[in-house]
Design a protein around this motif. Structure first.
Motif, short mmCIF file in Angstrom:
data_model
loop_
_atom_site.label_atom_id
_atom_site.label_comp_id
_atom_site.label_asym_id
_atom_site.label_seq_id
_atom_site.Cartn_x
_atom_site.Cartn_y
_atom_site.Cartn_z
N CYS A 1 0.43 34.10 -10.59
CA CYS A 1 0.13 32.78 -11.16
C CYS A 1 -1.36 32.48 -11.14
CB CYS A 1 0.90 31.70 -10.42
SG CYS A 1 0.41 31.52 -8.71
N ASN B 1 1.69 33.69 -16.90
CA ASN B 1 1.82 33.08 -18.22
C ASN B 1 1.99 34.12 -19.31
OD1 ASN B 1 1.92 30.37 -17.71
ND2 ASN B 1 -0.30 30.18 -17.53
N SER C 1 2.98 24.66 -14.72
CA SER C 1 1.99 24.73 -15.80
C SER C 1 1.42 23.37 -16.16
CB SER C 1 2.62 25.38 -17.02
OG SER C 1 3.72 24.61 -17.46
#
Lengths: 176, 321
Positions: free
Chosen positions: B73, B21, B39
């Motif tokens: 992630c 992110n 997400s």
């Protein structure tokens, strides 16, 4: 002026001699050249009785190939249509039903596959794009016609007839 | 706040943000690809290993590198962290291996698959994979399964990213869709092929990164590169009603949810909008969709760009403003 090819000749306009004024030697000189051509090999062919051999990379009419078991290779993925610079190919896909496994190799097949031969520029990009080894440009010439609608080749004209063998990697036309 | 350096790009993000992110916040080429992370879905990520990055300095306090490549992630950033993604040949090599693993059981039936052209696995393999397969063993195969009458499940194409499972967990209060069996035999499924009866079940099609879950109303109708995506909306009582309709001429071939740059659904849409409304009169069409996603699908389509004004006077050989 500086000559690039070095073949140019400077023209001089001068008075002709008596023998040149007769013109006869020049006429016979020219006739000799014509007569010499009677005995040379002819450049023309008596088409359609005689046919010239095509180059190995000649691209003519398309063929939609079948595999060894007679099933159509084309799966209507649309890559030929998207690669076509002339936008000549239109495909409608359909799902293979039960019992049609002997007709079509994959789960999906082209229910309609049309090439507009008036738009086609025979570039062979469809053949290059095909991932399924289905479309090939043969050595056959696309026939002429007086009617525009005759140039939209459907599956009836494109699919390799059953029981024929076309060499998959060459441009040779199928033998009947 | 934590300061991280990803491929030489320094960015400050909030504590607890994952590396992925943080990279997405910086944007550009340094964003690692992700096949399973989504997400919008809680708990997703950490399964496909495509987002592996190298952490060459753990934090400002402890600048030792992490011993192994980490999944970006699911690894939170720390202050002073130095991350290498495309600048590390080790990462690129590992990603190549991951693509090979993902493709082991993938049938590579792209010419048939409806997802071809917008498939993440296709993009990933094209960018990071080898051109040839080394796998000689038999691939696992499954029969086609109908999930309801509108969703088709091709288990053979599945890469087990679990996105659809998380989607179903999120949209329903009871567990209706999950992964059955283990290891090589694992498959997503609804028990005894029961339909996922929910107004939002169609969203599993959008979250699927490959062609495992596809729209049956669009099945073999066209190819995604022949249909034009248009932003459209309608008054819907169940969902936001904001969608993309994929048109060919004046005909709507399919309806999908709007997606962001990373191909993640912005707002879920209901099955009514997705499967039933296929008439132009049902929709208020706003205009062509601007595709930001990096994929073959963005080719030949509309791009966001700045308008270039032509110079006022163009002469032969000299341009003056």
């Amino acid at each position: 002026m500086y000559s690039l090819s070095k073949k140019s000749k400077v023209v001089v306009k001068k008075e002709m001699t008596w023998s040149e004024k007769l013109y006869l030697p020049a006429i016979f000189q020219g006739l000799m050249i014509t007569i010499r051509h009677f005995f040379k090999k002819k450049a023309t062919l008596q088409y359609p009785e005689q046919k010239k051999e095509f180059a190995a990379v000649y691209r003519g009419k398309h063929i939609l190939k079948r595999d060894e078991q007679g099933r159509e290779n084309c799966t209507a993925c649309g890559l030929c249509a998207v690669s076509c610079p002339a936008e000549a190919i239109t495909i409608v896909a359909a799902e293979r039903q039960k019992g049609e496994e002997h007709l079509y190799r994959e789960e999906k097949y082209a229910a309609s596959y049309e090439i507009n031969m008036l738009r086609c520029i025979f570039c062979g990009l469809c053949e290059e794009a095909c991932p399924k080894d289905a479309v090939y440009l043969t050595e056959e010439l696309a026939p002429a016609s007086f009617d525009r609608t005759d140039f939209i080749f459907g599956k009836d004209k494109l699919v390799q007839p059953l029981g024929t063998s076309a060499h998959p990697k060459t441009y040779k036309p199928y033998k009947k | 706040m934590a300061k991280v350096t990803i491929d030489g790009v320094e960015i400050e993000v909030e504590d607890g943000t994952t590396i992925l992110n943080a990279a997405r916040k910086a944007g550009g080429d340094i964003v690692p690809p992700a096949m399973c992370y989504y997400s919008k879905l809680k708990g997703s990520g950490g399964k496909c290993r495509t987002c592996l990055v190298k952490v060459s300095a753990g934090s400002a306090k402890d600048p030792r590198p992490m011993p192994k490549l980490v999944a970006s992630c699911s690894t939170p950033v720390q202050d002073g962290m130095v991350v290498q993604n495309i600048t590390s040949p080790e990462v690129l090599e590992a990603r190549k291996g991951v693509v090979e693993f993902l493709l082991i059981n993938h049938p590579l039936d792209c010419p048939i698959c409806d997802q071809a052209g917008e498939c993440h696995l296709q993009d990933l393999a094209f960018e990071h994979g080898r051109a040839k397969t080394r796998y000689e063993e038999e691939r696992r195969t499954f029969d086609r399964i109908d999930i309801g009458d509108k969703i088709q499940l091709h288990m053979t194409r599945c890469i087990l990213c679990y996105r659809c499972v998380f989607t179903c967990d999120q949209i329903t209060d009871k567990r209706v869709h999950g992964v059955l069996n283990r290891g090589d035999a694992a498959e997503i499924g609804t028990y005894i092929q029961k339909a996922v009866e929910n107004d939002f079940s169609g969203n599993v099609i959008d979250v699927c990164p490959v062609g495992a879950l596809t729209d049956k109303t669009f099945r073999f109708k066209s190819r995604v590169w022949f249909v034009k995506p248009m932003d459209a909306q309608r008054d819907c009582t169940k969902c936001c009603g904001k969608t993309i309709v994929w048109m060919y001429g004046n005909e709507i071939f399919r309806v999908t949810a709007r997606k962001n740059k990373y191909d993640e659904v912005i707002d879920w849409i209901c099955n009514d909008c997705r499967f039933e409304k296929k008439n132009v009169s049902d929709w208020n069409i706003e205009g062509p969709t601007k595709i930001e996603r990096h994929s073959v699908i963005s080719h030949n389509k509309y791009q966001i760009g700045t308008k270039v004004n032509a110079p006022k006077k163009i002469g032969y050989g000299n341009i003056t403003n």
